[in-house]
Each structure stands twice: as structure tokens, then as C-alpha cells.
Write an enzyme that holds these catalytic residues in place. Structure first.
Site, PDB file in Angstrom:
ATOM      1  N   ARG A 188       0.783  -1.039   0.156  1.00  0.00           N
ATOM      2  CA  ARG A 188       0.065   0.121   0.109  1.00  0.00           C
ATOM      3  C   ARG A 188       0.876   1.099  -0.044  1.00  0.00           C
ATOM      4  O   ARG A 188       0.453   2.294  -0.605  1.00  0.00           O
ATOM      5  CB  ARG A 188      -0.874   0.085   1.149  1.00  0.00           C
ATOM      6  CG  ARG A 188      -1.924  -1.070   1.037  1.00  0.00           C
ATOM      7  CD  ARG A 188      -2.913  -0.950   2.361  1.00  0.00           C
ATOM      8  NE  ARG A 188      -4.048  -1.900   2.200  1.00  0.00           N
ATOM      9  CZ  ARG A 188      -4.625  -2.254   3.337  1.00  0.00           C
ATOM     10  NH1 ARG A 188      -4.275  -1.964   4.603  1.00  0.00           N
ATOM     11  NH2 ARG A 188      -5.449  -3.402   3.229  1.00  0.00           N
ATOM     12  N   ASP A 216      -8.480  -4.346  -1.813  1.00  0.00           N
ATOM     13  CA  ASP A 216      -7.873  -5.528  -1.891  1.00  0.00           C
ATOM     14  C   ASP A 216      -8.205  -6.352  -2.857  1.00  0.00           C
ATOM     15  O   ASP A 216      -9.270  -6.520  -3.418  1.00  0.00           O
ATOM     16  CB  ASP A 216      -8.477  -6.260  -0.278  1.00  0.00           C
ATOM     17  CG  ASP A 216      -7.872  -5.692   0.900  1.00  0.00           C
ATOM     18  OD1 ASP A 216      -7.038  -4.652   0.850  1.00  0.00           O
ATOM     19  OD2 ASP A 216      -8.192  -5.962   1.919  1.00  0.00           O
ATOM     20  N   ARG A 233     -18.820 -13.539   4.065  1.00  0.00           N
ATOM     21  CA  ARG A 233     -18.322 -13.160   5.531  1.00  0.00           C
ATOM     22  C   ARG A 233     -19.203 -11.881   6.022  1.00  0.00           C
ATOM     23  O   ARG A 233     -20.025 -11.243   5.286  1.00  0.00           O
ATOM     24  CB  ARG A 233     -16.940 -12.874   5.263  1.00  0.00           C
ATOM     25  CG  ARG A 233     -16.648 -11.587   4.432  1.00  0.00           C
ATOM     26  CD  ARG A 233     -14.983 -11.410   4.351  1.00  0.00           C
ATOM     27  NE  ARG A 233     -14.606 -10.867   5.541  1.00  0.00           N
ATOM     28  CZ  ARG A 233     -13.413 -10.204   5.463  1.00  0.00           C
ATOM     29  NH1 ARG A 233     -12.609 -10.213   4.617  1.00  0.00           N
ATOM     30  NH2 ARG A 233     -12.883 -10.027   6.884  1.00  0.00           N
ATOM     31  N   ASP A 289      -4.182  -0.954   9.038  1.00  0.00           N
ATOM     32  CA  ASP A 289      -5.252  -0.060   8.771  1.00  0.00           C
ATOM     33  C   ASP A 289      -6.157   0.652   9.725  1.00  0.00           C
ATOM     34  O   ASP A 289      -6.461   1.751   9.298  1.00  0.00           O
ATOM     35  CB  ASP A 289      -6.372  -0.971   7.645  1.00  0.00           C
ATOM     36  CG  ASP A 289      -6.643  -2.101   8.563  1.00  0.00           C
ATOM     37  OD1 ASP A 289      -6.292  -2.381   9.690  1.00  0.00           O
ATOM     38  OD2 ASP A 289      -7.593  -2.762   7.800  1.00  0.00           O
TER      39      ASP A 289
END
Length: 402
Positions: free
Chosen positions: A81, A97, A131, A183
Site C-alpha cells: 500500500r 484488496d 463473510r 489499517d
């Protein structure tokens, strides 16, 4: 020839991302925003499954400019990143992602929102695919809010639109020394430094995809990494927010989401050595950042466990953890004509334990679930005191002068 600055740089860090990368890149290619307004910077972090090769194929056919960087594995998402961020030229950056995907129109809607509202961070609604995904912040679309007056502190993942000028002005980068929670640290700092945050809640902008192989889940690693993450986030909040109710409000996030799970059901099966070590790691965090203002914002069983962590009382803590693990409901004790609700978790009013009653006192939100609760006990007392004071002052003002 003058090259027009892109509106948004999409930064993709990819490691062993096949075959999920195929749908990820398809979602980028399908965006409705003009391709000339987008650049993609994809960093292959030492993959061996064809990820790098597929990125290069995409770069050759994509309608927008795509830069592919291939490097040796860095061991985490922060390095790729940061590499991408260093190459970005867009007015905004978005971190995608490689196993997730963008919703239709996501970039167009988020850029339009940031331009219209003049805000530095835009959250697009997230949905989970196989998820879970955060839910509490998507109640309504909001053009301008902040971290204190919304639930955005409970979504600290990096998949948001950030104004690049904000990141450059403060030299913001992902902490490569952290292997979990990096993050959260980055996003919380952006929230705190931002000139406003926007929420796009009426359109799904991001799909959080659950991989069949489970590799989407942050590597659990050693539990010590969780304490590193909690420490970093607590220190950031303490550095940027003066002591008081606002700091307490934000501290709820690392205490509740990062620290407390270390003293959840797993604690009951940990070895005695691991339990002791967890308490040792928690002690300086509790000493520095645990306050009454944080405690009163938690549910009773959360507050009780953290109180016992702060007091370094593993035997009592273990009793509470086992009680919670068994999913038992603590008996409610109503006092003061229903204005106070105590939840009798283990060691309530146990003289030998010596835990203050206040630790077991349910806040209004939790207390409302119990029949007979009369809300506003403290507020009513205060209002009565104010009315009495006003009556006294009024009577004095009406007395004739001597």
C-alpha cells in the site's frame, strides 16, 4: 502534451490473490467513471500463483492507465500500500484488496460525494460476501460528519476514498511494523485529521469477499500482535485528542474491539502462563488509558472484565469469562424504585472480592431490556436540584429590599 491529473488512484496490493483477482479487476474495469479519470497502481507482493502475470495482462487491455509493480514479499499489506501511495497521482486514493471487489458506480459516486461536500474521507457502503461486514454506520447517507458524532469509528478498514492532499500534508503512511491493525491506525488518523467525512449509505460501493481458503482473514499470529495494535491505536488517540469525553468516546473502539477479545472465551482455555502474559501486556494500557468515561460506555460484562484486567485479578476474571462463555444471563436487581439496574455477574456484592457496585450498574441502553426499569434517574435528580435552585433564587429576587 499536458497529462490530466486523474481523479482517483486505485491502489491494489496483491499476494496469492488468484482466482479472486479476476473478479476484483473486472469490477474496476466495469466502473462507470471515465477511464481517463482513473489510474490503477497494482503491487504484486511476491506472489507465486500467477497473480503478477494476470496483473500485467490486465494492464495491457484495461481502458484506464495501469501501473504494475512486482516486488519480493514484504510480509504484510502495509508495504504494498505504501509503495502504491508513493506512486499515486490522483486527487483521491482508494485502497482495494485484491480478493474483494467494487460495487457498480462506486468510484463515480464516492468522488462526486467528496467533491460536492468538500470532505477528505468518503465511506462507501460495504456488504459482505460469505463473510460479515460492518453495519452500524450505514443508516443513512451523510454529506458531512465526523468520528465523534457517528459510528464510523467501528469501520477502520482501509477500503475508503481518501483525499491524497490530506495524506501527503501529514506524511501519512501505513505502519509497516504492525502485522495487524495497521489499517485501523491509518484510518483513525485520517478521520481525526480530516476536514469532514462523508458516508454513502444508499448504494453498495464495496463487496468484502470471504475466500474459501480463509486467507482473507487477518493472520492470527501471536496474540501479542493484538496488544501491539491496541497500543498503537490508543497512543494515536491520546496524542491527537485531549483528555476528556471525546477521547473516552474514541477509546471505546480499541478497548472493545482489540483488547477485550483477548479476555474473551479463549482466555478460559489459555494456559496459566499465557493468561499471566496477557495481563502483563494489558497493564500499561489499562494504567494509561482506562478511565471512568470509557467504562461507563460499555456493557456490564465488558466493563467488569476490563475492570478486573486493570486490577490484575486473574482468578476473578476467569470466573466472569466462564460465566460469559456459558452464555448465562445475569440476574437483574432493580433498586431506587427501578431507576438503577444492577446485573449480578459473578462476585457482585461479594465482600471478599471488593468490586464496586458501580461496575455492575447497567447504563440506560442495557437497562431498558429489563421490566420495571425507570429511565432518567440521574437526570431526574439533576433536574429537581436545578428547579429547587431556581425557586430559591426567584424567592430571593422577590423579597423586598431591606
Amino acid at each position: 502534451m499536458t497529462v490530466t491529473q486523474p481523479d482517483v488512484s486505485v491502489i491494489i496490493g496483491a499476494y496469492e490473490a488468484m482466482p479472486y483477482l479476476i473478479e476484483c479487476l473486472s469490477s474496476v474495469e466495469a466502473q462507470t467513471i471515465d477511464p481517463d479519470r482513473v489510474e490503477v497502481i497494482a503491487v504484486d507482493d511476491g506472489s507465486t500463483d500467477g497473480t503478477g502475470e494476470y496483473l500485467e495482462e490486465f494492464a495491457e487491455r484495461a481502458p484506464m492507465h495501469v501501473l504494475v509493480i512486482r516486488q519480493e514479499n514484504s510480509g504484510g499489506p502495509s508495504g504494498p500500500r505504501n509503495v502504491g501511495l508513493g506512486k499515486a497521482s490522483g486527487r483521491y486514493v482508494f485502497f482495494l484488496d485484491a480478493d474483494d471487489r467494487l460495487g457498480p458506480e462506486a468510484l463515480e459516486r464516492m468522488v462526486a460525494m467528496a467533491d460536492r461536500a468538500g470532505t477528505d474521507v468518503v465511506l462507501g457502503k460495504v456488504e459482505g460476501v460469505n463473510r460479515s461486514a460492518p453495519k452500524s454506520m450505514w443508516g443513512k447517507t451523510v454529506e458531512r460528519t465526523d468520528v465523534y458524532s457517528s459510528n464510523i469509528k467501528f469501520t477502520l478498514s482501509a477500503q475508503k476514498l481518501f483525499r491524497r492532499e490530506l495524506l501527503d500534508r501529514h506524511g501519512m503512511r501505513f505502519d509497516e511494523s504492525l502485522f495487524t491493525g495497521e489499517d485501523a491506525l491509518f484510518t483513525m488518523e485520517a478521520y481525526l485529521r480530516a476536514n469532514g467525512v462523508s458516508v454513502v449509505a444508499d448504494h453498495t460501493c464495496y463487496y468484502l469477499v470471504g475466500r474459501d481458503d480463509g486467507k482473507h482473514v487477518t493472520k492470527s499470529g501471536s496474540y501479542t500482535l493484538r496488544f501491539d495494535s491496541a497500543r498503537a491505536l490508543m497512543n494515536l488517540i491520546a496524542d491527537l485528542v485531549p483528555a476528556g469525553s471525546r477521547r473516552d468516546l474514541l477509546m471505546v473502539r480499541p478497548f472493545l474491539v482489540t483488547l477485550l477479545p483477548q479476555f474473551g472465551p479463549k482466555f478460559a482455555t489459555d494456559s496459566e502462563e499465557v493468561r499471566r502474559h496477557k495481563l502483563e501486556l494489558a497493564k500499561p494500557l489499562m494504567d494509561a488509558h482506562w478511565t471512568e468515561g470509557v467504562a461507563e460506555r460499555l456493557k456490564v460484562h465488558e466493563r467488569l472484565r476490563l475492570h478486573l484486567v486493570a486490577e490484575q485479578r486473574p482468578d476473578l476474571l476467569l470466573d466472569v469469562v466462564r460465566f460469559v462463555k456459558a452464555k448465562k444471563q445475569a440476574a437483574a436487581l432493580l433498586e431506587k424504585k427501578g431507576r438503577r439496574v444492577y446485573l449480578a455477574y459473578p462476585h457482585f456484592r461479594d465482600r471478599a472480592a471488593g468490586i464496586p457496585d458501580a461496575v455492575y450498574l447497567a447504563g440506560p441502553r442495557e437497562a431498558r431490556a429489563f421490566p420495571g426499569y425507570r429511565e432518567g434517574g440521574v437526570d431526574t435528580f439533576v433536574r429537581r436540584a436545578v428547579r429547587k435552585a431556581r425557586r430559591v433564587l426567584t424567592s430571593r429576587e422577590m423579597r423586598p429590599a431591606a
